[in-house]
Enzyme design. Structure first.
Site, PDB file in Angstrom:
ATOM      1  N   HIS A  80      -6.038   0.093   4.813  1.00  0.00           N
ATOM      2  CA  HIS A  80      -5.848   0.570   6.536  1.00  0.00           C
ATOM      3  C   HIS A  80      -6.824  -0.334   7.100  1.00  0.00           C
ATOM      4  CE1 HIS A  80      -3.713   4.301   4.916  1.00  0.00           C
ATOM      5  NE2 HIS A  80      -4.463   4.290   4.060  1.00  0.00           N
ATOM      6  N   HIS A 103       0.880  -1.241  -0.205  1.00  0.00           N
ATOM      7  CA  HIS A 103       0.166   0.127   0.085  1.00  0.00           C
ATOM      8  C   HIS A 103       0.954   1.173  -0.055  1.00  0.00           C
ATOM      9  CE1 HIS A 103      -4.101   1.854   1.084  1.00  0.00           C
ATOM     10  NE2 HIS A 103      -3.206   2.883   1.052  1.00  0.00           N
ATOM     11  N   HIS A 138      -9.906   1.029  -0.041  1.00  0.00           N
ATOM     12  CA  HIS A 138      -9.470   1.948   1.367  1.00  0.00           C
ATOM     13  C   HIS A 138     -10.580   2.080   2.040  1.00  0.00           C
ATOM     14  CE1 HIS A 138      -6.256   3.574  -1.241  1.00  0.00           C
ATOM     15  NE2 HIS A 138      -5.685   4.289  -0.259  1.00  0.00           N
ATOM     16  N   ASP A 191       2.198   4.266   2.502  1.00  0.00           N
ATOM     17  CA  ASP A 191       1.220   4.816   2.000  1.00  0.00           C
ATOM     18  C   ASP A 191       1.671   6.191   1.327  1.00  0.00           C
ATOM     19  OD1 ASP A 191      -1.412   5.490   1.623  1.00  0.00           O
ATOM     20  OD2 ASP A 191      -1.728   6.486   3.655  1.00  0.00           O
TER      21      ASP A 191
END
Length: 362
Positions: A240, A18, A216, A298
């Protein structure tokens, strides 16, 4: 946020699932491209630009998203720049000891043709979302050849732009054998799929066409967004997912299903997704429960981080051990979106590097 002093927390091969390509651009590249294109930046020097783009304190997701306004117009709509950021991404990941990464981005946000409305107040040009995917693929391929780190793409739908989503899934289908491994949905989690059915249609097409899916969800939004991602969009991984813990029934079900969570600990603090005290982070619960998750940066440019500094943070504040680092990277490899044969080869590489004879328990 970067610590990076002394010995790395985990100096063995790593997997990253990610990370946003447009949130991992070198500041020097932004300044270079701006000069070449004759674009005036809000500040003059590289150091000032870095200071402008970085988030120094925990804030909100809105403030974080505003950081992209400072530089995306420099890169978007420029062939050389798009290919360069992809190539340099591979170089950066190789230096961090990453042997495989999945980088995600919105093809529409880097294009200047065939997109309505045009992002970043650009003038119309000749680079379509299709061209963007091709350019990024070229950069990744050249980077893999030069640095021996494999990178594949995940293409993002944007929650506020449902009319782009069918384009995105078609691009996933077109490039599925040429660098693109999955589709994603990113953006404001308050915009649900009931109100924006374009995303649901695109993900239904992804399921029909056997395109892998990550979403997400539960980053700043509630557990209900995670539930929607799993039940409506048929997500195979959750981007997440911290707030899944607010719905214990859902959390236990996803643990049982071995759902993979793409965790980004430093990001979650700076965007206001989690309590600013690292010792109270939801990741500690996921670790305790032996959940299937990975550690990721991220948007390292904006968070002034590297994968190594993220590992240092969880080692320092969450008691991560070398065994847990091995476990989460094995799980990341098992949960990646590579074809089965390549996935097996990746796992073999990790097992060998980690000196693992007994491969059970992971």
């Amino acid at each position: 946020m970067a610590e990076e002093k002394g010995k790395p927390a985990f100096d063995k091969p790593k997997i990253e699932l990610h990370v946003h390509l447009d949130g991992a651009i070198q500041i020097k590249t932004i300044v270079d491209v701006a000069k070449r294109r004759g674009i005036t930046l809000p500040v003059i020097s590289e150091d000032e630009m870095r200071d402008l783009v970085i988030m120094h304190e925990p804030a909100t997701l809105t403030e974080f998203l505003g950081k992209f306004d400072h530089y995306m117009h420099v890169i978007a709509g420029d062939r050389e720049a798009i290919k360069r950021i992809a190539y340099e991404f591979v170089e950066t990941k190789a230096k961090e000891g990453v042997i495989y990464a999945e980088a995600r981005y919105s093809p529409h946000l880097l294009a200047n043709k065939g997109v309505d409305p045009l992002p970043w107040d650009q003038k119309p040009g000749d680079i379509t979302p299709d061209d963007v995917v091709d350019l990024v693929n070229q950069g990744f391929k050249e980077g893999e050849k030069a640095f021996k780190t494999k990178v594949r793409s995940i293409l993002c739908c944007m929650r506020h732009m449902p009319n782009w989503s069918m384009d995105v899934v078609e691009l996933c289908k077109k490039y599925r054998k040429d660098g693109v491994v999955a589709i994603d949905l990113a953006g404001d989690e308050s915009l649900n799929c009931e109100s924006y059915p374009g995303h649901k249609r695109a993900f239904e097409e992804a399921v029909r066409s056997e395109v892998h899916r990550t979403v997400h969800a539960g980053e700043v939004g509630p557990a209900s967004v995670v539930k929607e991602a799993v039940e409506v969009l048929k997500a195979e991984r959750i981007g997440h997912g911290y707030h899944t813990l607010e719905d214990q029934t859902l959390y236990k079900r996803l643990l049982q299903q071995n759902m993979h969570f793409e965790m980004c600990p430093v990001s979650s603090i700076l965007t206001g997704g989690c309590d600013p005290d690292f010792t109270k982070h939801p990741l500690i619960t996921f670790k305790k429960d032996k959940a299937n998750y990975s550690l990721n940066t991220d948007d390292p440019t904006i968070f002034n981080s590297t994968l190594n500094s993220d590992y240092q943070v969880v080692q320092k504040y969450m008691d991560f051990t070398e065994e847990e680092f091995k476990r989460l990277n094995i799980n990341a490899a098992k949960s990646c979106f590579l074809p089965e044969k390549e996935k097996d080869q990746l796992l073999e590489q990790l097992y060998e590097s980690y000196g693992m004879v007994n491969r059970t328990g992971f």
